[in-house]
Enzyme design. Structure first.
Site, PDB file in Angstrom:
ATOM      1  CB  ILE A 104      -7.063 115.902 -49.730  1.00  0.00           C
ATOM      2  CG1 ILE A 104      -5.867 115.713 -50.669  1.00  0.00           C
ATOM      3  CG2 ILE A 104      -8.359 116.084 -50.508  1.00  0.00           C
ATOM      4  CD1 ILE A 104      -5.946 114.435 -51.498  1.00  0.00           C
ATOM      5  CD  GLU A 132       7.595 104.500 -42.939  1.00  0.00           C
ATOM      6  OE1 GLU A 132       8.188 104.133 -41.911  1.00  0.00           O
ATOM      7  OE2 GLU A 132       6.453 104.983 -42.937  1.00  0.00           O
ATOM      8  CG  ASP A 168      -1.205 104.027 -44.794  1.00  0.00           C
ATOM      9  OD1 ASP A 168      -1.227 104.533 -43.656  1.00  0.00           O
ATOM     10  OD2 ASP A 168      -1.339 104.691 -45.836  1.00  0.00           O
ATOM     11  CE  LYS A 196      -3.401 107.112 -45.045  1.00  0.00           C
ATOM     12  NZ  LYS A 196      -2.287 107.152 -46.031  1.00  0.00           N
TER      13      LYS A 196
END
Lengths: 438, 438
Positions: free
Chosen positions: A136, A190, A201, A205
């Site tokens: 995106i 994971e 994470d 961002k």
């Protein structure tokens, strides 16, 4: 005009995707960019594995420094991740006068200030579209597409793993641990999923998005981070009954009333009718609200080989276009000119304003609700809705669900302490934040 | 560096918005652009009305040519609409070496080739983010954000008036004429709504999107255009029962199998679970599918004063950034370098491939379904689903709904002629196209 030479460090999932896309769409990209992009060298420790991916046409090297120090290379693409070696490589590439493209959100969220300053001093670009929401083009959108706006807030599903888990929990009524195990089996999570499920994470961002939306430096250490590990199936179900879905959102909000910025990642109730509430599986979406444009949304794949490569290659084309331009006329790294960044502080979580969802396991007796609502009233917290499940026959306990209107979090925390202390409140109170996002 | 001087032609809804946004967010925009944007003059026929909007700080002129010929003006913003005077003004501005920003989709869809060629010859930019989907930065996204991709298709709700009407028809079960009258009363539809409800406005925008997605010239005259005036409440209801919603979509698709491009606007059944099926009211959204990125979606306000101004001002900032750059390194008008445009033809509607929704009013007697399905089979059209409403007691007619799999439209048209000729088919067959958009 001769093609720009790209050196690719890291030939894993994303690196292979970059190679595939550059190779397959070479003609299409050249038709757009007006100048070729040549893959001059790729780096992977295991040369045999590298060869298996890129064949004989591209030189492969085992030492990433060989790429950083190769004078024929114009742009270094860093795709190894992590914040130690990656930082060294990126800073060395910049020092050598090379432009850098990176997908490394952790690196930028933590060391962005140092890296962008070095790049500005050297007159090179550091492009990072792939660092947030994969394919995106959200960095370009916020930095350029919405440049006329004073951004009011943004909120995004920017971690696919957790959105997959939450979608599965809701669809199948399963609890977190069961779905996580399934997600790991399917490769959606994971082996060590900590960074995803603990919200780290997403916070990397959100930190980057916050900086480019509000013109402040990246400040990952100031972000409030909660993951989804504590989320219970019961709350997803109750939220649904009240017309909400629970999503792990990265949120950043301008707070003119106190001269600060909110920056936080946590499970959030969102009205089920909002588009973002209907973003399922591993997909990503970011909602951005600007004073002129109103509310906008951007949706797509937030990870994966070629979606992420799509963003990396778009950055390469941008650099090809701007490489010959005056550095002062490029898009600034953090959307605002370096000398125009603001020191508006990131607010501590106690000063954040949201509505709340509360679930209390209470004794099923007269006066319980009155006592609880009195505590909320004493803290000036007003109630939006109450849902009290009828006790099953003979049960002496019941679930009490309360939706509040917006309140300062510090006040809610005080109220929670008092409510928790009531003898009629039998188990730890569940509290989740709620956002309308309209 | 001195600010760039902007001359604004047309001070209506969008023009006022541009003035408001430039004024209110002046500091914010300057922090981003690194260079000021000064409103040097505005044009509106009625000077008194112009003064009422912009006050005494900005010179107002009654003659738009005064702006086009003013040597102090660097960028002309054309917001008067239409294709006659607007074309003259834009071409004159270009001839005078000025950059142009326009929100005029009709102008570009019809005269784009002439205008872009003139601009390239003069080395100036024509920017048109506001021409498609208002505040959503869809032009930038397709031209730059997705530049690594071979675009496969795009589909958009790019006309707010018709989406508002369709949303109301579905919500309230009303027919087209009733909702149109209501929309006109509320100001969501114009007194003469022809361009909106007949799909012409959407086709202008789809034409532009098609050009930048596939690297072909703008070819409005080749677009297949159907509006929503024939749409009946019954079909919205049946679609719902089958899990679909009906949206007026502008669609453009690459057809490698025949070496062509589809370009069409028509009411379309879309699975109800797709995000775009849930875009309600006057909102816009565009879905773009690229070979690397997969399916992405962009959502926001497609019209209105400040949302459109958001796009106009973003274009101004882009021009400010690129004005001093080498013209060869700017983003090409139609995404692809002018000498790299392709002559891939727009396909006639007979060659378009879609699935179909058919509604047949049939006599309720044995063998009717067999005869109809036989005709479809003879034309190699396979059936996806059939819905046959039970006749009410004593009724001798029933509605037969058929969903087909993908087929070439020419074949379906032949089948429709044969089915229509059956004595058991009692009224004109309704046929609508259906897209999965996944």
């Amino acid at each position: 005009m001769k093609p720009l030479n790209v050196g690719l460090i890291g030939l894993g999932t994303v690196g292979s995707g970059v190679f595939q896309v550059l190779t397959r769409n070479q003609a299409e990209i050249r038709r757009r960019a007006g100048r070729g992009i040549a893959l001059a060298a790729v780096n992977r420790r295991n040369l045999e594995q590298a060869r298996a991916i890129v064949g004989d046409q591209v030189p492969v090297v085992a030492d990433p420094m060989a790429i950083v120090n190769d004078p024929s290379i114009d742009i270094v693409v860093e795709l190894i991740g992590g914040t130690t070696l990656a930082r060294e490589l990126v800073l060395a590439a910049i020092a050598n006068g090379k432009h850098v493209v990176t997908a490394n959100k952790a690196l930028l969220a933590v060391h962005g200030t140092e890296i962008f300053a070095a790049a500005s001093a050297q007159g090179v670009m550091v492009a990072f579209e792939a660092a947030v929401a994969g394919g995106i083009p959200i960095i370009k959108t916020v930095r350029e597409g919405l440049t006329a706006n004073r951004i009011a807030w943004l909120a995004g599903i920017i971690n696919g793993t957790t959105n997959f888990i939450l979608s599965e929990m809701r669809d199948k009524g399963l609890d977190f641990a069961t779905v996580l195990a399934e997600a790991q089996r399917l490769g959606y999570a994971e082996a060590d999923p900590t960074f995803d499920i603990e919200g780290v994470d997403a916070a990397h961002k959100a930190t980057i998005l916050s900086a480019i939306a509000f013109g402040v430096p990246v400040q990952f250490d100031k972000a409030h981070v909660e993951g989804i590990t504590q989320l219970q199936a019961a709350d997803i179900r109750y939220a649904e009954q009240l017309g909400y879905r629970i999503k792990l959102l990265g949120i950043s909000k301008r707070r003119d009333d106190v001269g600060g910025i909110e920056l936080r990642v946590h499970p959030t109730l969102v009205p089920a009718k909002r588009l973002i509430a209907n973003v399922e599986g591993a997909m990503n979406a970011v909602v951005v609200n600007g004073d002129a444009v109103g509310t906008t949304l951007y949706y797509g794949k937030g990870a994966g080989s070629e979606p992420t490569a799509s963003a990396v290659v778009a950055d390469l084309v941008d650099i090809v276009r701007l490489a010959t331009a005056d550095p002062d006329h490029r898009v600034p790294h953090l959307a605002f000119q370096p000398d125009a960044l603001s020191d508006t502080p990131i607010l501590p979580i106690d000063q954040v304003v949201t509505a709340f969802y509360l679930r209390l396991r209470v004794a099923d007796q007269t006066g319980v609700l009155a006592r609880i609502t009195a505590i909320l009233a004493e803290h000036d917290i007003s109630i939006d809705a109450v849902l009290q499940r009828e006790s099953a026959d003979g049960e002496k306990q019941t679930d009490l669900i309360i939706l509040t209107h917006d309140t300062v979090e510090g006040r809610m925390r005080q109220a929670l302490v008092q409510m928790q202390a009531l003898p009629t409140v039998l188990t730890p109170i569940v509290s989740l934040r709620k956002e309308e996002l309209n």
